[in-house]
Design a protein around this motif. Structure first.
Motif, PDB file in Angstrom:
ATOM      1  N   THR A 250     -70.811  12.147 -33.798  1.00 10.32           N
ATOM      2  CA  THR A 250     -71.847  13.082 -33.015  1.00 10.32           C
ATOM      3  C   THR A 250     -71.798  13.941 -33.660  1.00 10.32           C
ATOM      4  O   THR A 250     -70.254  14.376 -34.086  1.00 10.32           O
ATOM      5  CB  THR A 250     -71.496  13.335 -31.589  1.00 10.32           C
ATOM      6  N   PRO A 251     -72.182  14.889 -33.825  1.00  9.25           N
ATOM      7  CA  PRO A 251     -71.634  16.130 -34.921  1.00  9.25           C
ATOM      8  C   PRO A 251     -72.128  17.335 -33.700  1.00  9.25           C
ATOM      9  O   PRO A 251     -72.313  18.409 -33.901  1.00  9.25           O
ATOM     10  CB  PRO A 251     -73.223  16.047 -35.532  1.00  9.25           C
ATOM     11  N   GLU A 252     -70.731  17.172 -33.038  1.00  8.62           N
ATOM     12  CA  GLU A 252     -70.552  18.366 -32.641  1.00  8.62           C
ATOM     13  C   GLU A 252     -69.580  18.960 -33.194  1.00  8.62           C
ATOM     14  O   GLU A 252     -69.079  18.629 -34.198  1.00  8.62           O
ATOM     15  CB  GLU A 252     -69.340  18.244 -31.472  1.00  8.62           C
ATOM     16  N   TRP A 253     -69.513  20.357 -32.992  1.00  6.23           N
ATOM     17  CA  TRP A 253     -69.552  21.582 -33.973  1.00  6.23           C
ATOM     18  C   TRP A 253     -67.525  20.954 -34.347  1.00  6.23           C
ATOM     19  O   TRP A 253     -67.094  21.317 -34.554  1.00  6.23           O
ATOM     20  CB  TRP A 253     -69.108  22.858 -33.402  1.00  6.23           C
ATOM     21  N   GLY A 254     -67.016  21.179 -32.589  1.00  7.96           N
ATOM     22  CA  GLY A 254     -65.112  20.908 -32.425  1.00  7.96           C
ATOM     23  C   GLY A 254     -65.146  19.791 -33.363  1.00  7.96           C
ATOM     24  O   GLY A 254     -64.027  20.058 -34.595  1.00  7.96           O
ATOM     25  N   ALA A 255     -65.484  18.395 -32.688  1.00  9.49           N
ATOM     26  CA  ALA A 255     -65.256  17.074 -33.310  1.00  9.49           C
ATOM     27  C   ALA A 255     -65.604  17.369 -34.947  1.00  9.49           C
ATOM     28  O   ALA A 255     -64.378  16.640 -36.070  1.00  9.49           O
ATOM     29  CB  ALA A 255     -66.157  16.610 -33.108  1.00  9.49           C
ATOM     30  N   MET A 256     -66.021  18.032 -35.818  1.00 10.67           N
ATOM     31  CA  MET A 256     -66.971  18.324 -37.202  1.00 10.67           C
ATOM     32  C   MET A 256     -65.527  19.270 -37.788  1.00 10.67           C
ATOM     33  O   MET A 256     -65.437  18.608 -38.760  1.00 10.67           O
ATOM     34  CB  MET A 256     -68.073  18.861 -37.265  1.00 10.67           C
ATOM     35  N   LEU A 257     -65.072  20.189 -37.467  1.00 12.57           N
ATOM     36  CA  LEU A 257     -64.599  20.813 -37.414  1.00 12.57           C
ATOM     37  C   LEU A 257     -62.385  19.358 -37.672  1.00 12.57           C
ATOM     38  O   LEU A 257     -62.093  19.686 -39.029  1.00 12.57           O
ATOM     39  CB  LEU A 257     -63.297  21.541 -37.025  1.00 12.57           C
ATOM     40  N   ALA A 258     -62.915  18.921 -36.386  1.00  8.74           N
ATOM     41  CA  ALA A 258     -61.118  17.587 -37.184  1.00  8.74           C
ATOM     42  C   ALA A 258     -61.424  17.359 -37.798  1.00  8.74           C
ATOM     43  O   ALA A 258     -60.760  16.064 -38.249  1.00  8.74           O
ATOM     44  CB  ALA A 258     -61.036  17.747 -35.318  1.00  8.74           C
ATOM     45  N   ASP A 259     -63.151  16.359 -37.876  1.00  8.82           N
ATOM     46  CA  ASP A 259     -62.830  15.119 -39.259  1.00  8.82           C
ATOM     47  C   ASP A 259     -62.347  16.064 -40.562  1.00  8.82           C
ATOM     48  O   ASP A 259     -62.358  15.030 -41.594  1.00  8.82           O
ATOM     49  CB  ASP A 259     -64.695  15.033 -38.859  1.00  8.82           C
ATOM     50  N   SER A 260     -62.912  17.234 -41.286  1.00 14.47           N
ATOM     51  CA  SER A 260     -62.888  18.065 -42.053  1.00 14.47           C
ATOM     52  C   SER A 260     -61.305  18.517 -42.262  1.00 14.47           C
ATOM     53  O   SER A 260     -61.423  19.186 -43.306  1.00 14.47           O
ATOM     54  CB  SER A 260     -63.566  18.871 -42.268  1.00 14.47           C
ATOM     55  N   ARG A 261     -60.217  18.061 -41.626  1.00 12.27           N
ATOM     56  CA  ARG A 261     -59.278  18.672 -41.254  1.00 12.27           C
ATOM     57  C   ARG A 261     -58.068  18.323 -43.153  1.00 12.27           C
ATOM     58  O   ARG A 261     -57.913  19.454 -43.907  1.00 12.27           O
ATOM     59  CB  ARG A 261     -58.155  18.904 -40.168  1.00 12.27           C
ATOM     60  N   GLU A 262     -58.412  17.192 -42.805  1.00 12.04           N
ATOM     61  CA  GLU A 262     -58.313  16.784 -44.716  1.00 12.04           C
ATOM     62  C   GLU A 262     -58.371  17.270 -45.630  1.00 12.04           C
ATOM     63  O   GLU A 262     -57.881  17.157 -46.154  1.00 12.04           O
ATOM     64  CB  GLU A 262     -57.487  15.307 -44.586  1.00 12.04           C
ATOM     65  N   PHE A 263     -59.645  17.608 -45.598  1.00 14.38           N
ATOM     66  CA  PHE A 263     -60.469  18.659 -47.317  1.00 14.38           C
ATOM     67  C   PHE A 263     -60.334  19.685 -47.269  1.00 14.38           C
ATOM     68  O   PHE A 263     -61.138  19.941 -47.787  1.00 14.38           O
ATOM     69  CB  PHE A 263     -61.931  17.944 -46.953  1.00 14.38           C
ATOM     70  N   ILE A 264     -58.984  19.912 -46.590  1.00 11.65           N
ATOM     71  CA  ILE A 264     -59.399  21.463 -46.285  1.00 11.65           C
ATOM     72  C   ILE A 264     -59.274  22.483 -47.673  1.00 11.65           C
ATOM     73  O   ILE A 264     -59.901  23.249 -47.570  1.00 11.65           O
ATOM     74  CB  ILE A 264     -58.082  22.011 -45.091  1.00 11.65           C
ATOM     75  N   THR A 265     -59.077  21.876 -48.484  1.00 15.45           N
ATOM     76  CA  THR A 265     -58.440  21.528 -49.993  1.00 15.45           C
ATOM     77  C   THR A 265     -59.232  22.015 -50.618  1.00 15.45           C
ATOM     78  O   THR A 265     -60.467  22.178 -51.354  1.00 15.45           O
ATOM     79  CB  THR A 265     -56.852  21.636 -50.299  1.00 15.45           C
ATOM     80  N   ALA A 266     -60.180  20.621 -50.597  1.00 18.08           N
ATOM     81  CA  ALA A 266     -60.805  19.533 -51.910  1.00 18.08           C
ATOM     82  C   ALA A 266     -61.993  20.432 -50.862  1.00 18.08           C
ATOM     83  O   ALA A 266     -62.862  20.523 -52.285  1.00 18.08           O
ATOM     84  CB  ALA A 266     -60.243  18.470 -51.710  1.00 18.08           C
ATOM     85  N   ALA A 267     -62.363  20.666 -50.037  1.00 14.85           N
ATOM     86  CA  ALA A 267     -63.922  21.188 -49.797  1.00 14.85           C
ATOM     87  C   ALA A 267     -63.491  21.798 -48.943  1.00 14.85           C
ATOM     88  O   ALA A 267     -64.593  21.594 -47.793  1.00 14.85           O
ATOM     89  CB  ALA A 267     -64.958  19.809 -49.376  1.00 14.85           C
ATOM     90  N   PRO A 268     -63.271  22.418 -48.566  1.00 15.56           N
ATOM     91  CA  PRO A 268     -63.230  24.529 -47.424  1.00 15.56           C
ATOM     92  C   PRO A 268     -64.082  24.293 -46.725  1.00 15.56           C
ATOM     93  O   PRO A 268     -64.303  24.567 -45.927  1.00 15.56           O
ATOM     94  CB  PRO A 268     -62.535  25.246 -48.173  1.00 15.56           C
ATOM     95  N   TRP A 269     -65.581  24.236 -47.937  1.00 11.70           N
ATOM     96  CA  TRP A 269     -66.516  24.446 -46.592  1.00 11.70           C
ATOM     97  C   TRP A 269     -66.731  23.567 -45.910  1.00 11.70           C
ATOM     98  O   TRP A 269     -67.696  24.087 -44.751  1.00 11.70           O
ATOM     99  CB  TRP A 269     -67.987  24.402 -47.610  1.00 11.70           C
ATOM    100  N   ILE A 270     -66.603  22.280 -45.668  1.00  8.54           N
ATOM    101  CA  ILE A 270     -66.965  21.053 -44.530  1.00  8.54           C
ATOM    102  C   ILE A 270     -66.071  21.798 -43.207  1.00  8.54           C
ATOM    103  O   ILE A 270     -67.131  21.808 -42.069  1.00  8.54           O
ATOM    104  CB  ILE A 270     -66.391  19.981 -44.986  1.00  8.54           C
ATOM    105  N   MET A 271     -65.157  22.575 -43.488  1.00  8.68           N
ATOM    106  CA  MET A 271     -64.798  23.497 -42.713  1.00  8.68           C
ATOM    107  C   MET A 271     -64.655  23.817 -42.218  1.00  8.68           C
ATOM    108  O   MET A 271     -65.098  24.932 -40.887  1.00  8.68           O
ATOM    109  CB  MET A 271     -62.696  23.474 -42.912  1.00  8.68           C
ATOM    110  N   ALA A 272     -65.363  25.405 -42.860  1.00  8.10           N
ATOM    111  CA  ALA A 272     -65.801  26.644 -42.838  1.00  8.10           C
ATOM    112  C   ALA A 272     -66.797  26.941 -42.078  1.00  8.10           C
ATOM    113  O   ALA A 272     -66.845  27.178 -41.005  1.00  8.10           O
ATOM    114  CB  ALA A 272     -66.060  27.117 -44.083  1.00  8.10           C
TER     115      ALA A 272
END
Lengths: 303, 337
Positions: A250-272
Motif C-alpha cells: 500500500t503506498p501510504e506515505w509513512g510506510a513508503m518512508l520506512a521502506d526506503s530507509r535503507e536507500f538513504i544514501t544510494a537513492a535519497p529521493w525515494i525517502m525525501a
C-alpha cells in the motif's frame, strides 16, 4: 498563476454570499497564509479524488528495468518517471498521488468519527452532569495519560496492523480533545439566557442540545476538526513508519518512508518525497486551521 | 493547599485503576493463546499446559487474577519479559536513563530557542521577524519527525560527515561501565579523552529531532502569552516611567508571560515520550521507546504491558506534579473549584 486564478474565482463567488459567510470569508481572506493553505489543500484533495485517472502508472506495477531512477529534473532522470522510481521500479509520482488519497481518507475518517463521538459524549457530559460527566471525563483523562503514539501502539497490538485499525487507533487517541472542547463550549452556552428561554418555552432535552445549543458551539469545533485532520495524518504516518499502519505494498506515505530507509544514501529521493508530501499536506491544513480560528473567533484574533 | 492536593490525588486514582484494568485486559485480548504468547512455545503437552496455566495463575478466577496483577503492581512487580526472562521493571530502569537524557536535552533545546523566539516575534509583531519565526514554528509543528530525522542524517552524517548516525557513543573507541546511565555524565566520570565530546556528537541530532515539536509549541505559546501581557496596564506604566524597552519586555512582561509557558512545558512530557518512540527508532537510541517497538516485533507482550503501565504511570505523576506546582504559583486555580 493557478493560485491567483483560484483566489479570484472564490472571492468573486463570495460577493454573492449572504452576511455571516461573507463576513467569515472577508476575515479569512485577510490571512495570506491561510488562503495559501486552502489553495494547496484544495489541490491535494483534487489530486486525491481523481488519483486513479491522473496517475501516469499503476502505483503497484514494478518496472524492473527502471529501478531507483532519480527525479526527471536531476541528472540521470527520465521524463517518463517525473519523480523517479523506488527500489522496486514503481513510479514515485503515482505512488504519492494514491498516497494522498490514503492519507486524506485516514484524516477525514478520523475527523468525522471523532466529531460524531466527540459531540455526542461532550453534549451528554454537559447536559446530564453528575455521574455521566465524571465517567466520561475520567475516561478521557485515562486516554490522555498514555502518550499518544504509545496508546496507538497498544491498540494496534491488540487489533492488528492495517488501514482500518489505524483509523480506529488514531481516533481513540484524538477523541479527548473533541469531547473536552464540546463539553466546555456546551456548558458555557447552557448558562446563557437564550437557553433558559428555550427551556421555559418547554423545549425537550434532545432538541435543546442539538438545535439550540450545538449550532452555537460550532466555531471552535470547526477549528478543532481542521487541526484534527492534520494531527490524524501525522499520527497515521508515524504508525505507518513503524510498520504498524497500512502494510506494504500500500503506498501510504509513512510506510513508503520506512521502506526506503535503507536507500538513504544510494537513492535519497525515494525517502525525501513521501516525507515532503506529509509535511506540505499537514502544514497547509494547519495554516488553514490557524486562519479558520482567527476568522471564526474574533477574541483570539485581537491577541 | 493540602485539600487541593488530596482532591487532585483522588481524581488520579480512578485513572490509575482504569489503566490497570486496560493493561490487564490487553494481554488477554492479544490474538493467540496466552500460554503460547507468553512462553513462545507451541505444541506442548496437555500436562505441561495445565502446569503452565497453574504456574501463571490462569486457572484462577478472573477477579483473582486481576487482584494478583494489581497486588504485583503495587509492589513493583510489572511482569517478566518472555524473551530475556528478566523482570520488566529491571529492563525498563536500565533503558530509561537513555530516554531521560535525550528527553531532557530536547526540552532544554526547545526552551532555550523557543522562549527567545516567541519574545522576539511578539515584540516585532506583524514584522518580518514575527512572520518568519512563526512560519518556521508552524513548519516545525507540522513536521513528521521521523522524516526530519532521516533528512538530518542524510545532510549532517552522510553528506557533511559531521555527526554519527546511531547509538549513544562510539563503543569501539570508548568503553566504561554505566554509573548513572546518563552517557554524558558517565563519559565525564570515565576520564577517557574525547569521550564526552563523542557522546555529545551522538546526542546532537536526536536532540534536534525530538526537540523540534516542543520548540514550535513553546515559541507559539510564548508569543501569544507575551502579546497578551504587553497590553496590560503595568507594562504601559513601566514604559511611561521611562524604563528601557528591553527591560520592560525581558523583566516585566516575560516574567508574567512565563506562567502559561511553564504549563505547556509540563504538559508536553507525554508528547515527548511519544516522540521518543520515533526518534529512538531512527537513531537506534537504546531507550524505552525503541524497546517498546521491539517488544511488539518480538511479541513480548508482558514487556509491552509493563512498559506501557510504567510510562503511563510516569506521565500521570508528572502531570499531577505540574498541576500542583501550577496551583502553588497561581492561587486562583487552587481556590477556583
Amino acid at each position: 498563476m493557478a493560485t491567483d486564478a483560484a483566489i479570484t474565482v472564490t472571492s468573486s463567488a463570495a460577493a454573492a454570499l449572504p452576511g455571516p459567510l461573507r463576513a467569515f470569508w472577508n476575515a479569512f481572506r485577510e490571512n495570506r497564509g491561510a488562503v495559501m493553505g486552502l489553495v494547496v489543500v484544495t489541490v491535494i484533495i483534487v489530486v486525491a479524488v481523481v488519483a486513479e485517472v491522473i496517475t501516469p502508472y499503476n502505483p503497484l506495477e514494478q518496472y524492473r528495468a527502471f529501478t531507483k531512477l532519480p527525479p526527471a529534473f536531476v541528472e540521470g532522470g527520465n521524463w517518463n518517471y517525473i519523480l523517479g522510481t523506488d527500489a522496486l521500479g514503481r513510479d514515485m509520482l503515482s505512488r504519492l498521488m494514491v498516497g494522498a488519497r490514503i492519507s486524506l481518507f485516514i484524516g477525514f475518517s478520523v475527523m468525522v468519527v471523532s466529531m460524531v463521538f466527540g459531540v455526542l459524549l461532550g453534549l451528554l457530559a454537559a447536559r446530564l452532569g453528575g455521574l455521566v460527566d465524571v465517567v466520561i471525563l475520567r475516561m478521557m483523562d485515562l486516554i490522555m495519560s498514555i502518550p499518544s503514539l504509545v496508546l496507538a501502539i497498544l491498540i494496534i497490538a491488540i487489533i492488528g496492523p492495517n488501514l482500518t485499525n489505524t483509523i480506529v487507533a488514531v481516533t481513540v487517541v484524538g477523541l479527548p480533545k473533541y469531547v473536552r472542547l464540546m463539553r466546555a463550549s456546551a456548558m458555557t452556552e447552557l448558562t446563557k439566557d437564550y437557553v433558559t428561554a428555550a427551556k421555559v418555552a418547554g423545549v425537550g432535552n434532545f432538541r435543546l442540545m442539538t438545535v439550540t445549543v450545538l449550532p452555537n458551539c460550532l466555531a471552535p469545533l470547526i477549528v478543532q476538526a481542521a487541526l484534527g485532520i492534520s494531527d490524524a495524518i501525522l499520527e497515521a504516518a508515524g504508525l505507518g513508519f513503524l510498520g504498524l499502519g497500512a502494510q506494504p505494498p500500500t503506498p501510504e506515505w509513512g510506510a513508503m518512508l520506512a521502506d526506503s530507509r535503507e536507500f538513504i544514501t544510494a537513492a535519497p529521493w525515494i525517502m525525501a518525497s513521501p516525507g515532503l508530501a506529509i509535511l506540505i499536506t499537514v502544514l497547509s491544513i494547519n495554516l488553514m486551521g490557524d486562519g479558520l480560528r482567527d476568522a471564526l473567533d474574533p477574541r483570539l484574533r485581537r491577541s | 493547599m493540602f485539600r487541593f492536593l488530596l482532591k487532585r490525588l483522588a481524581l488520579t486514582l480512578p485513572t490509575f485503576f482504569a489503566l490497570m484494568v486496560i493493561t490487564f485486559m490487553m494481554i488477554r485480548l492479544v490474538p493467540g493463546d496466552p500460554i503460547e504468547v507468553r512462553r513462545g512455545e507451541r505444541g506442548i503437552s496437555p500436562e505441561r499446559l495445565a502446569e503452565l496455566r497453574h504456574e501463571m495463575g490462569l486457572d484462577q478466577p478472573v477477579w483473582k487474577q486481576f487482584a494478583d496483577y494489581a497486588w504485583g503492581l503495587m509492589h513493583g512487580d510489572f511482569g517478566t519479559s518472555i524473551i530475556s526472562k528478566t523482570p520488566v521493571i529491571n529492563e525498563f530502569l536500565t533503558l530509561f536513563p537513555a530516554t531521560l537524557e535525550l528527553a531532557f536535552c530536547a526540552m532544554l533545546f526547545a526552551i532555550i530557542l523557543g522562549i527567545p523566539a516567541g519574545v522576539i516575534a511578539a515584540s516585532r509583531r506583524g514584522g518580518v521577524y514575527d512572520q518568519t519565526l512563526m512560519g518556521l514554528a508552524l513548519t516545525g509543528y507540522s513536521m513528521p519527525i521521523f522524516w526530519w530525522g532521516l533528512m538530518l542524517i542524510l545532510l549532517m552524517s552522510n553528506t557533511l560527515q559531521l555527526t554519527p548516525v546511531s547509538g549513544r557513543i562510539d563503543l569501539v573507541k570508548y568503553y566504561f561501565e554505566p554509573v548513572t546511565g546518563f552517557m554524558l555524565i558517565d563519559a565525564a566520570l570515565s576520564g577517557q579523552k574525547g569521550a564526552v565530546l563523542d557522546a555529545a556528537r551522538h546526542l546532537v541530532l536526536p536532540t534536534i529531532v525530538l526537540g523540534t515539536v516542543p520548540l514550535a509549541v513553546i515559541a507559539r505559546m510564548t508569543r501569544s502569552a507575551m502579546l497578551e501581557v504587553l497590553e496590560e496596564d503595568y507594562i504601559r506604566t513601566a514604559r511611561a516611567k521611562g524604563l528601557a524597552v528591553w527591560r520592560v519586555i525581558g523583566l516585566h512582561a516575560l516574567r508574567n508571560a512565563l506562567i502559561p509557558v511553564v504549563t505547556v512545558i509540563g504538559l508536553s512530557i507525554g508528547g515527548l515520550l511519544a516522540g521518543a518512540v520515533l526518534t529512538e527508532t531512527i537513531f537506534s537510541w537504546p531507550g524505552v521507546g525503541k524497546w517498546l517497538i521491539e517488544s511488539i516485533g518480538r511479541r513480548d507482550y508482558p514487556a509491552l504491558q509493563g512498559g506501557i503501565m510504567l510510562i503511563s504511570t510516569m506521565v500521570i505523576v508528572v502531570n499531577l506534579i505540574v498541576d500542583l506546582l501550577y496551583g502553588l504559583i497561581n492561587p486562583r486555580i487552587r481556590h477556583g473549584h
